[in-house]
Design a protein around this motif. Structure first.
Motif, PDB file in Angstrom:
ATOM      1  N   UNK A   1       4.183   2.631   4.133  1.00 56.16           N
ATOM      2  CA  UNK A   1       2.799   2.269   4.448  1.00 56.16           C
ATOM      3  C   UNK A   1       1.803   3.419   4.267  1.00 56.16           C
ATOM      4  N   UNK A   2       2.128   4.667   4.709  1.00 57.17           N
ATOM      5  CA  UNK A   2       1.141   5.752   4.543  1.00 57.17           C
ATOM      6  C   UNK A   2       0.806   6.066   3.093  1.00 57.17           C
ATOM      7  N   UNK A   3       1.624   5.581   2.155  1.00 61.47           N
ATOM      8  CA  UNK A   3       1.435   5.934   0.747  1.00 61.47           C
ATOM      9  C   UNK A   3       0.884   4.774  -0.081  1.00 61.47           C
ATOM     10  N   UNK A   4       0.582   3.659   0.575  1.00 64.13           N
ATOM     11  CA  UNK A   4       0.027   2.508  -0.130  1.00 64.13           C
ATOM     12  C   UNK A   4      -1.495   2.491   0.019  1.00 64.13           C
ATOM     13  N   UNK A   5      -2.201   1.868  -0.931  1.00 65.69           N
ATOM     14  CA  UNK A   5      -3.670   1.796  -0.852  1.00 65.69           C
ATOM     15  C   UNK A   5      -4.104   0.738   0.162  1.00 65.69           C
ATOM     16  N   UNK A   6      -4.216   1.145   1.420  1.00 62.60           N
ATOM     17  CA  UNK A   6      -4.532   0.217   2.501  1.00 62.60           C
ATOM     18  C   UNK A   6      -5.871   0.563   3.133  1.00 62.60           C
ATOM     19  N   UNK A   7      -6.608  -0.463   3.520  1.00 61.89           N
ATOM     20  CA  UNK A   7      -7.847  -0.257   4.263  1.00 61.89           C
ATOM     21  C   UNK A   7      -7.502   0.080   5.712  1.00 61.89           C
ATOM     22  N   UNK A   8      -8.439   0.712   6.438  1.00 61.11           N
ATOM     23  CA  UNK A   8      -8.180   1.018   7.851  1.00 61.11           C
ATOM     24  C   UNK A   8      -7.793  -0.233   8.631  1.00 61.11           C
ATOM     25  N   UNK A   9      -6.741  -0.124   9.406  1.00 65.66           N
ATOM     26  CA  UNK A   9      -6.296  -1.235  10.238  1.00 65.66           C
ATOM     27  C   UNK A   9      -5.190  -2.065   9.624  1.00 65.66           C
ATOM     28  N   UNK A  10      -5.005  -1.963   8.306  1.00 62.70           N
ATOM     29  CA  UNK A  10      -3.989  -2.795   7.654  1.00 62.70           C
ATOM     30  C   UNK A  10      -2.580  -2.367   8.053  1.00 62.70           C
ATOM     31  N   UNK A  11      -2.342  -1.057   8.080  1.00 65.83           N
ATOM     32  CA  UNK A  11      -1.003  -0.576   8.430  1.00 65.83           C
ATOM     33  C   UNK A  11      -0.616  -1.030   9.833  1.00 65.83           C
ATOM     34  N   UNK A  12      -1.560  -0.954  10.776  1.00 66.90           N
ATOM     35  CA  UNK A  12      -1.265  -1.400  12.143  1.00 66.90           C
ATOM     36  C   UNK A  12      -0.939  -2.892  12.167  1.00 66.90           C
ATOM     37  N   UNK A  13      -1.681  -3.656  11.380  1.00 62.49           N
ATOM     38  CA  UNK A  13      -1.441  -5.106  11.339  1.00 62.49           C
ATOM     39  C   UNK A  13      -0.058  -5.402  10.756  1.00 62.49           C
ATOM     40  N   UNK A  14       0.324  -4.679   9.713  1.00 66.31           N
ATOM     41  CA  UNK A  14       1.640  -4.878   9.103  1.00 66.31           C
ATOM     42  C   UNK A  14       2.742  -4.551  10.102  1.00 66.31           C
TER      43      UNK A  14
END
Length: 277
Positions: free
Chosen positions: A259-272
């Motif tokens: 997750x830290x290395x994917x192009x994610x918007x703020x909040x997406x990693x937490x949701x995943x």
């Protein structure tokens, strides 16, 4: 080496420079005090740190003591209630003496700057004595750093005591609220400088992927591209992202790792991570 300590000319020079900078030291002390009056007041009673229910400023304004009998420094113990000296002898919410914070945040850096200023003056105005001093301390004149010379000569400690005495002589019996008022303009300048430094600081480096996750990261990036997900992936697309990554054969712990290395918007990693449980 004996001559160095028989006549400590550099120590005397440091005191001279400190006294020349006295006004700046007092100004820094006033600026540091700004905000103390807004802090909740604490006392130690029978060994326990307790909140008194008022602020330091409320007590200072009514002439109540800020420091207690179970904390504080002996040399600060005769403070006038509500004064700057009284505030220094009080404790914060963590039980730390404000005087300790003042030494660490104001006196120590100010004295260090003063010693460096004295070293610069010595190099310019007393080159022969400076060269002899370097020789006595075993420093190479070609690459001697003033900070190393000051540290080797141990001049900071006595100068810190001198600086503390200067501050207390000027501000010790002054009401805390008056000291804060004097320090407000400079405190605003210091706050602006701190904000500028923070804005200019380089961003933290991107975390390097774990070597064990290299294959999983390759698959994850490929899956995101092939799924035609928006970049960066918004939180609303987190369920689709989870489906894509798991469908690519990644295990849940591998998904978390990439997750830290994917192009994610703020909040997406937490949701995943929430979806993964």
């Amino acid at each position: 080496m004996d001559d160095l300590f028989d006549v400590d000319w550099f120590g005397l020079l440091g005191r001279e420079v400190l006294r020349e900078r006295r006004a700046a030291l007092i100004a820094e002390a006033c600026a540091w005090s700004v905000g103390l009056s807004d802090r909740p007041h604490h006392l130690r009673r029978r060994g326990r740190l307790v909140a008194t229910g008022s602020t330091i400023g409320d007590r200072a304004a009514t002439g109540q003591a800020l420091s207690g009998e179970e904390d504080g420094r002996i040399e600060l113990g005769d403070a006038r209630p509500g004064s700057f000296q009284d505030a220094l002898n009080a404790v914060d919410a963590d039980g730390t003496l404000f005087a300790d914070r003042f030494d660490r945040e104001v006196v120590e850096p100010f004295v260090r700057e003063t010693c460096l200023a004295a070293a610069d003056r010595a190099r310019r105005t007393r080159p022969a004595q400076w060269a002899e001093l370097l020789d006595d301390l075993g420093e190479d004149p070609a690459d001697a750093e003033p900070a190393d010379v000051v540290r080797a000569g141990e001049w900071e400690e006595p100068l810190r005591l001198e600086a503390e005495h200067l501050v207390l002589a000027a501000l010790g019996r002054t009401p805390l609220l008056e000291v804060e008022s004097e320090g407000l303009p400079l405190s605003l300048v210091r706050a602006a400088e701190a904000a500028t430094r923070a804005a200019a600081a380089p961003p933290p480096p991107e975390p390097e992927p774990d070597e064990g996750l290299a294959g999983a990261l390759f698959l994850a990036l490929a899956a995101v591209r092939e799924a035609d997900l928006p970049s960066p992936v918004p939180p609303a697309q987190a369920p689709a992202l989870v489906t894509v990554l798991l469908g690519q054969g990644l295990e849940p712990e591998e998904v978390t790792g990439v997750l830290p290395h994917l192009p994610l918007a703020p909040g997406t990693a937490d949701r995943v991570q929430g979806l993964l449980g």
